[in-house]
Design an enzyme around this catalytic site. Sequence first.
Site, PDB file in Angstrom:
ATOM      1  N   LYS A   1     -20.780 -11.463 -30.453  1.00 46.48           N
ATOM      2  CA  LYS A   1     -21.377 -12.791 -30.682  1.00 46.48           C
ATOM      3  C   LYS A   1     -21.794 -13.034 -32.139  1.00 46.48           C
ATOM      4  CE  LYS A   1     -23.086 -14.007 -26.099  1.00 46.48           C
ATOM      5  NZ  LYS A   1     -24.249 -14.469 -25.330  1.00 46.48           N
TER       6      LYS A   1
ATOM      7  N   ASP B   1     -25.290 -21.239 -24.906  1.00 45.31           N
ATOM      8  CA  ASP B   1     -26.216 -20.531 -24.003  1.00 45.31           C
ATOM      9  C   ASP B   1     -27.519 -21.304 -23.826  1.00 45.31           C
ATOM     10  OD1 ASP B   1     -24.826 -18.306 -23.155  1.00 45.31           O
ATOM     11  OD2 ASP B   1     -25.467 -17.053 -24.837  1.00 45.31           O
TER      12      ASP B   1
HETATM   13  N1  LIG Z   1     -27.350 -16.626 -17.195  1.00 46.36           N
HETATM   14  C1  LIG Z   1     -26.615 -16.621 -18.280  1.00 46.36           C
HETATM   15  O1  LIG Z   1     -25.768 -17.503 -18.518  1.00 46.36           O
HETATM   16  C2  LIG Z   1     -26.821 -15.550 -19.305  1.00 46.36           C
HETATM   17  C3  LIG Z   1     -26.304 -15.691 -20.603  1.00 46.36           C
HETATM   18  C4  LIG Z   1     -26.535 -14.665 -21.528  1.00 46.36           C
HETATM   19  C5  LIG Z   1     -27.250 -13.541 -21.136  1.00 46.36           C
HETATM   20  N2  LIG Z   1     -27.724 -13.445 -19.850  1.00 46.36           N
HETATM   21  C6  LIG Z   1     -28.512 -12.278 -19.407  1.00 46.36           C
HETATM   22  O2  LIG Z   1     -29.670 -12.176 -20.209  1.00 46.36           O
HETATM   23  C7  LIG Z   1     -30.071 -10.810 -20.309  1.00 46.36           C
HETATM   24  C8  LIG Z   1     -30.337 -10.432 -21.771  1.00 46.36           C
HETATM   25  O3  LIG Z   1     -29.121 -10.451 -22.484  1.00 46.36           O
HETATM   26  P1  LIG Z   1     -29.079 -10.344 -24.086  1.00 46.36           P
HETATM   27  O4  LIG Z   1     -27.665 -10.523 -24.460  1.00 46.36           O
HETATM   28  O5  LIG Z   1     -30.107 -11.220 -24.698  1.00 46.36           O
HETATM   29  O6  LIG Z   1     -29.518  -8.801 -24.293  1.00 46.36           O
HETATM   30  P2  LIG Z   1     -30.104  -8.113 -25.618  1.00 46.36           P
HETATM   31  O7  LIG Z   1     -29.712  -8.862 -26.836  1.00 46.36           O
HETATM   32  O8  LIG Z   1     -29.722  -6.677 -25.503  1.00 46.36           O
HETATM   33  O9  LIG Z   1     -31.705  -8.247 -25.478  1.00 46.36           O
HETATM   34  C9  LIG Z   1     -32.391  -7.568 -24.506  1.00 46.36           C
HETATM   35  C10 LIG Z   1     -33.877  -7.972 -24.506  1.00 46.36           C
HETATM   36  O10 LIG Z   1     -34.490  -7.354 -23.365  1.00 46.36           O
HETATM   37  C11 LIG Z   1     -35.517  -6.473 -23.798  1.00 46.36           C
HETATM   38  N3  LIG Z   1     -35.485  -5.273 -22.951  1.00 46.36           N
HETATM   39  C12 LIG Z   1     -34.392  -4.526 -22.657  1.00 46.36           C
HETATM   40  N4  LIG Z   1     -34.751  -3.506 -21.853  1.00 46.36           N
HETATM   41  C13 LIG Z   1     -36.095  -3.613 -21.652  1.00 46.36           C
HETATM   42  C14 LIG Z   1     -37.054  -2.848 -20.916  1.00 46.36           C
HETATM   43  N5  LIG Z   1     -36.700  -1.748 -20.216  1.00 46.36           N
HETATM   44  N6  LIG Z   1     -38.337  -3.249 -20.925  1.00 46.36           N
HETATM   45  C15 LIG Z   1     -38.711  -4.337 -21.623  1.00 46.36           C
HETATM   46  N7  LIG Z   1     -37.858  -5.107 -22.343  1.00 46.36           N
HETATM   47  C16 LIG Z   1     -36.562  -4.739 -22.362  1.00 46.36           C
HETATM   48  C17 LIG Z   1     -35.228  -6.151 -25.234  1.00 46.36           C
HETATM   49  O11 LIG Z   1     -36.446  -5.790 -25.869  1.00 46.36           O
HETATM   50  P3  LIG Z   1     -36.463  -4.966 -27.271  1.00 46.36           P
HETATM   51  O12 LIG Z   1     -36.324  -6.010 -28.355  1.00 46.36           O
HETATM   52  O13 LIG Z   1     -37.771  -4.280 -27.280  1.00 46.36           O
HETATM   53  O14 LIG Z   1     -35.285  -4.022 -27.229  1.00 46.36           O
HETATM   54  C18 LIG Z   1     -34.671  -7.499 -25.718  1.00 46.36           C
HETATM   55  O15 LIG Z   1     -35.694  -8.414 -25.978  1.00 46.36           O
HETATM   56  C19 LIG Z   1     -28.943 -10.003 -19.650  1.00 46.36           C
HETATM   57  O16 LIG Z   1     -29.316  -9.688 -18.334  1.00 46.36           O
HETATM   58  C20 LIG Z   1     -27.770 -10.964 -19.619  1.00 46.36           C
HETATM   59  O17 LIG Z   1     -26.890 -10.727 -18.536  1.00 46.36           O
HETATM   60  C21 LIG Z   1     -27.531 -14.430 -18.943  1.00 46.36           C
END
Ligand SMILES: NC(=O)c1ccc[n+]([C@@H]2O[C@H](COP(=O)([O-])OP(=O)(O)OC[C@H]3O[C@@H](n4cnc5c(N)ncnc54)[C@H](OP(=O)(O)O)[C@@H]3O)[C@@H](O)[C@H]2O)c1
Length: 282
Positions: A66, A102
């Site tokens: 991305k 998004d």
């Molecule tokens: N519905 C949709 O259309 C859509 C679209 C995009 C994404 N999503 C979903 O959104 C979610 C996040 O995706 P992303 O791409 O933003 O991921 P990302 O960039 O890897 O970000 C993950 C976030 O979650 C936090 N996190 C991860 N593990 C954690 C834990 N064990 N405890 C507390 N906080 C934790 C991280 O905190 P730190 O900063 O401390 O690491 C960070 O803020 C995923 O489940 C994805 O499938 C859904």
Amino acid sequence: MRVCYLLGYPVGHSMSGVMHNAAFRELGLDYRYELKSVPPDELGALVATELRRTDFAGGSVTIPHKIAIIEHLDGVDPSALRIGAVNTIVNEDGRLKGYNTDGTGALMGLTEAYGRVEEARVVMVGAGGAARAIGYHLSTAVRELTIANRTLERAEELATSLSANPECRATVRSIPLERETLRAAIEEADTLVNGTPLGMHPRTNDTPVQKEMLHPGLLVFDMVYNPIKTRLLREAEEAGAATLPGVNMLVYQGATAFKMWTGEDPPVETMKAAVVGALRGS
Ligand SMILES: NC(=O)c1ccc[n+]([C@@H]2O[C@H](COP(=O)([O-])OP(=O)(O)OC[C@H]3O[C@@H](n4cnc5c(N)ncnc54)[C@H](OP(=O)(O)O)[C@@H]3O)[C@@H](O)[C@H]2O)c1
């Protein structure tokens, strides 16, 4: 025949192919959507060859491309630049332009569930890629946005960058993902957004917020879409809160991209039924 690609690595779990191909079929469009698993060191070469073909209509971009895709495009929409990530590419007469749908998708889902969002007081857990996109759009639309994140510096950096946007209308602040601070913030809020992967398949027993923090005055929106009803959403229902599943965001961001690629109004219900069917079967 025109083609659209999903660029990711890996792409096997994606619902986008099912969703877009159902929509193309429904409208009788001569389009095909394909998943392309692209290792990071092959991204530039792929853009220079296959995405430059005239039959390429546009595509979706997912983890881990991305951010990296931006340098290979001919232009990037200002809001996607501010978010710092592109999830949609459109071939505009031979120019490849990047967008981020998004946050638009999330805001469409929230507005549908909430009504007018101008007075909303939102707590968002997470400050990663998806949270950045949603945070950008929320900050231009709601009254208060509190960002809670495990790594506090990331939440602080996001809050600072959103507040610096001239279009920001919300009061934006950051808090640590710490029990009492989070409880107090959620007590004051009317919308809770989970922007972390906590609760996602296969770790479906995880949740970002303890059940006792949830209350009937909340709308709880979980970005996780697999499973459709996460533990957070189940416990929110039990607490008397309204819920909004991540599937809605997935469908609305896809529908926005579909319109850009084809110029046609997307068959949203067909897209949603295709995703829900695939998730139930998975
Ligand atoms: N519905 C949709 O259309 C859509 C679209 C995009 C994404 N999503 C979903 O959104 C979610 C996040 O995706 P992303 O791409 O933003 O991921 P990302 O960039 O890897 O970000 C993950 C976030 O979650 C936090 N996190 C991860 N593990 C954690 C834990 N064990 N405890 C507390 N906080 C934790 C991280 O905190 P730190 O900063 O401390 O690491 C960070 O803020 C995923 O489940 C994805 O499938 C859904």
